[in-house]
Design a protein around this motif. Structure first.
Motif, PDB file in Angstrom:
ATOM      1  N   HIS A 127      -0.331   8.837 -14.487  1.00 58.76           N
ATOM      2  CA  HIS A 127      -0.509   7.637 -13.666  1.00 58.76           C
ATOM      3  C   HIS A 127      -0.735   7.983 -12.193  1.00 58.76           C
ATOM      4  N   ALA A 128      -0.309   9.165 -11.761  1.00 53.28           N
ATOM      5  CA  ALA A 128      -0.362   9.521 -10.344  1.00 53.28           C
ATOM      6  C   ALA A 128      -1.684  10.218 -10.024  1.00 53.28           C
ATOM      7  N   GLY A 129      -2.094  10.118  -8.752  1.00 51.70           N
ATOM      8  CA  GLY A 129      -3.256  10.860  -8.278  1.00 51.70           C
ATOM      9  C   GLY A 129      -4.536  10.565  -9.014  1.00 51.70           C
ATOM     10  N   VAL A 287       5.216   9.937  -4.367  1.00 52.85           N
ATOM     11  CA  VAL A 287       5.194   9.909  -5.840  1.00 52.85           C
ATOM     12  C   VAL A 287       5.472  11.305  -6.399  1.00 52.85           C
ATOM     13  N   LEU A 288       4.899  12.334  -5.767  1.00 51.70           N
ATOM     14  CA  LEU A 288       5.173  13.710  -6.186  1.00 51.70           C
ATOM     15  C   LEU A 288       6.657  14.028  -6.049  1.00 51.70           C
ATOM     16  N   LYS A 388       5.597   1.531  -9.575  1.00 47.57           N
ATOM     17  CA  LYS A 388       6.707   0.910  -8.855  1.00 47.57           C
ATOM     18  C   LYS A 388       6.498   1.012  -7.345  1.00 47.57           C
ATOM     19  N   LEU A 389       6.021   2.165  -6.880  1.00 47.65           N
ATOM     20  CA  LEU A 389       5.756   2.321  -5.454  1.00 47.65           C
ATOM     21  C   LEU A 389       4.666   1.363  -4.993  1.00 47.65           C
ATOM     22  N   LEU A 394       3.319  -3.339  -1.783  1.00 42.34           N
ATOM     23  CA  LEU A 394       2.659  -4.628  -1.637  1.00 42.34           C
ATOM     24  C   LEU A 394       3.593  -5.662  -1.023  1.00 42.34           C
ATOM     25  N   VAL A 395       4.808  -5.752  -1.566  1.00 42.81           N
ATOM     26  CA  VAL A 395       5.755  -6.743  -1.065  1.00 42.81           C
ATOM     27  C   VAL A 395       6.275  -6.348   0.312  1.00 42.81           C
TER      28      VAL A 395
END
Length: 609
Positions: A127-129, A287-288, A388-389, A394-395
């Motif tokens: 999901h990352a990068g 994220v890493l 999640k990040l 966003l919020v």
């Protein structure tokens, strides 16, 4: 196999240990089989909970280290901004250069160690990068490198009165940018399982170094905006507000003067891209950091495909909004500050443009949410630090513009004297709050839309096959598509287009299946549901494409100096000049980042639909 080297534990290990009694040495139970790459530890006591205390402790230690680095850097930034005694710009740039050099050392060590162990299987977070995310950061990095070259030219022009730190900083930043982009391209997906404590400190140091570079860029741009704002207030008739300029220009002449002026303007117009690069790099590094030591489940990431079919309406409306934005920004910057009449007309023009655009965006977001509410597709609730990040950002960043909007609403309601043009600020501020609220709901809902489950896939295959009357062609098409029916025709060429994975779901009754299975024509109700499923996907794609282009459009005005919150003047009268400027300077960077982050999230949503 010798004990303590990963041998599997026997079922009666504990019992044999107790039966030994006093006849000999007590036999210790064999330890449990360790996970690959981890050290074998003693078996826990019965009833004890194996919580990852070392991992949590390392996370706490590294996060506190990073926060202390960030707070110290922010304090130095503040001291330079308020002209604190004994604190110069060279001190600030020396600290930032030292932090970048330390990060460079860590990244080089990590890359070298990864190359030495490249034959080993490395766990990765799919999901990352993402590729489009790394492409975006590369684009921003190229502009950042160009900006570094302009800063070197600025240093050469003012070399007579600038310290050496102001020449070393852009060179260090350029090298730092090159290596960091290379690092993120190759290792943004890594799930680090060795040297975890050391890596946590290295990654969190990188996160907060980029955040400090972001804060430095924001401060420099805010000072430039504030000086222009003070000059514009005079044309609107707010002469009682202080207009003392906060001047940080060098105290010597630049030669040649035309070249220095062009460099200064280039630095100003390229700074927004550098700011976006730093915050984007810090989020990828965060994220890493969250993925260090993480246990990966078997859930596979749904492969995203970029298709441009069926989004003519959304793309056309979005491009129209983008063209209108460029025109509004150009006219605004030309007219604002020239005279009282021109400034008021520029503000009214911007408010009317923004009101119309925000209403369209809010309506599009509501349409997307409504379609999702009509769909009973299961949501993906698996653990995903990147997702999640994205939701938290966003919020969190939307709170910046919400703070400014509520301040404007309160100023309009409480002001004693309200010029006519300030009334347009009221619907504009309300729509900013509502539109971001609706858009956040749409993006978060889209992000949690996972791929179809196995049972739903089988049900889709069965019902659609019966409706179409062609089992072999559809089965082959669905299996090649990964088990989920897509809106592509089967290889047979004689079957109608199958809808998406939710086609004919939840509506195929037993009577319809029996009638279709007897060799009769396809059920009209089932075919209608197939068309409805395809139409829903097309509408969602148009919504995502339109919102994507609109968020880019709304990123442009504040990033390049079109900020009615500065130029309105009414808020400074109600709250006071300095308090309101502090609020805007703190909240505006988050508002600008929100638009770019929302655009990135909507691009991912579009690719998943």
């Amino acid at each position: 196999m010798p004990e303590g080297l990963g041998a599997p534990a026997l079922p009666r290990a504990a019992a044999s240990a107790s039966d030994a009694g006093s006849s000999g040495p007590v036999a210790c139970p064999r330890p449990q089989l360790a996970a690959p790459g981890s050290l074998q530890s003693a078996a826990p006591r019965p009833g004890a909970v194996r919580a990852p205390f070392p991992q949590k402790l390392a996370e706490a230690l590294s996060s506190q280290y990073g926060l202390n680095v960030f707070v110290a850097g922010l304090l130095l930034l503040l001291a330079w901004a308020v002209h604190a005694s004994g604190v110069g710009k060279s001190d600030l740039l020396s600290l930032l250069s030292a932090l970048m050099l330390l990060q460079l050392v860590w990244m080089l060590w990590y890359v070298r160690r990864s190359r030495a162990h490249r034959r080993l299987i490395r766990l990765q977070d799919t999901h990352a990068g993402a590729s489009w995310l790394r492409g975006s950061i590369t684009l921003f990095a190229v502009i950042t490198i160009i900006l570094g070259g302009l800063k070197v030219g600025y240093f050469v022009g003012f070399s007579k009165c600038l310290s050496a730190a102001e020449g070393v900083f852009p060179v260090t930043h350029t090298v730092h940018t090159l290596l960091q982009v290379f690092f993120l391209w190759g290792h943004a997906k890594d799930i680090i399982q060795s040297f975890k404590t050391l890596e946590r400190f290295g990654v969190i140091h990188s996160v907060f170094t980029n955040l400090l570079l972001w804060a430095n860029g924001v401060l420099n741009e805010s000072k430039h905006q504030l000086n222009e704002h003070k000059e514009r207030l005079i044309t609107l008739g707010f002469g009682n507000i202080t207009t003392a300029l906060d001047d940080h220009t060098p105290q010597c002449n630049c030669s040649p003067l035309p070249l220095c002026s062009a460099i200064s303007h280039g630095i100003y117009y390229l700074s927004p891209f550098n700011i976006e690069y730093q915050i984007l790099a810090s989020t990828m590094l965060y994220v890493l950091w969250k993925n260090i030591g993480r246990k990966v489940d078997n859930h596979q990431h749904q492969k995203m495909q970029l298709t441009s079919s069926g989004v003519v309406v959304g793309a056309a409306l979005g491009l129209t909004a983008l063209a209108a934005t460029i025109g509004v920004v150009v006219v605004y910057l030309i007219r604002i500050g020239r005279s009282k009449t021109k400034s008021e007309s520029a503000l009214i023009m911007f408010y009317l443009y923004a009101i119309v655009l925000l209403m369209l965006m809010g309506a599009a977001g509501l349409v997307g949410i409504r379609i999702y509410r009509m769909d009973e597709k299961s949501l993906d609730e698996s653990k995903n630090p990147a997702r999640k990040l994205d939701s938290d950002l966003l919020v969190g960043t939307a709170s910046g513009s919400w703070l400014i909007s509520w301040g404007s609403i309160l100023a309009i309601l409480c002001a004693e004297d309200r010029p006519p043009y300030t009334w347009y600020s009221l619907p504009y501020s309300v729509l900013v709050i509502v539109e971001k609220y609706v858009q956040n709901l749409f993006i978060i809902e889209s992000a949690h839309r996972g791929p179809e489950t196995l049972s739903e896939d089988i049900r889709t295959l069965r019902v659609v096959t019966v409706c179409n009357g062609s089992a072999s062609g559809l089965a082959s098409s669905c299996l090649e598509a990964g088990g989920v029916a897509r809106d592509q025709p089967p290889r047979g060429g004689h079957s109608p287009r199958a809808a998406s994975g939710d086609a004919c779901l939840g509506g195929g009754s037993g009577e319809e299946e029996e009638e279709s299975g007897s060799g009769g024509p396809p059920s009209p109700a089932c075919c209608l549901r197939s068309l409805q499923g395809t139409a829903k996907r097309r509408v969602l794609r148009n919504v995502a494409a339109f919102l994507f282009l609109c968020n880019i459009s709304l990123w442009i005005p504040p990033a390049f100096g079109c900020r009615p919150e500065y130029d309105n003047g009414l808020e400074e009268i109600v709250f006071g000049f300095e308090p309101w400027i502090i609020v805007v300077n703190l909240a505006m960077p988050f508002s600008i980042f929100y638009r770019m982050h929302a655009a990135a999230s909507l691009f991912e949503v579009y690719c998943k639909i």
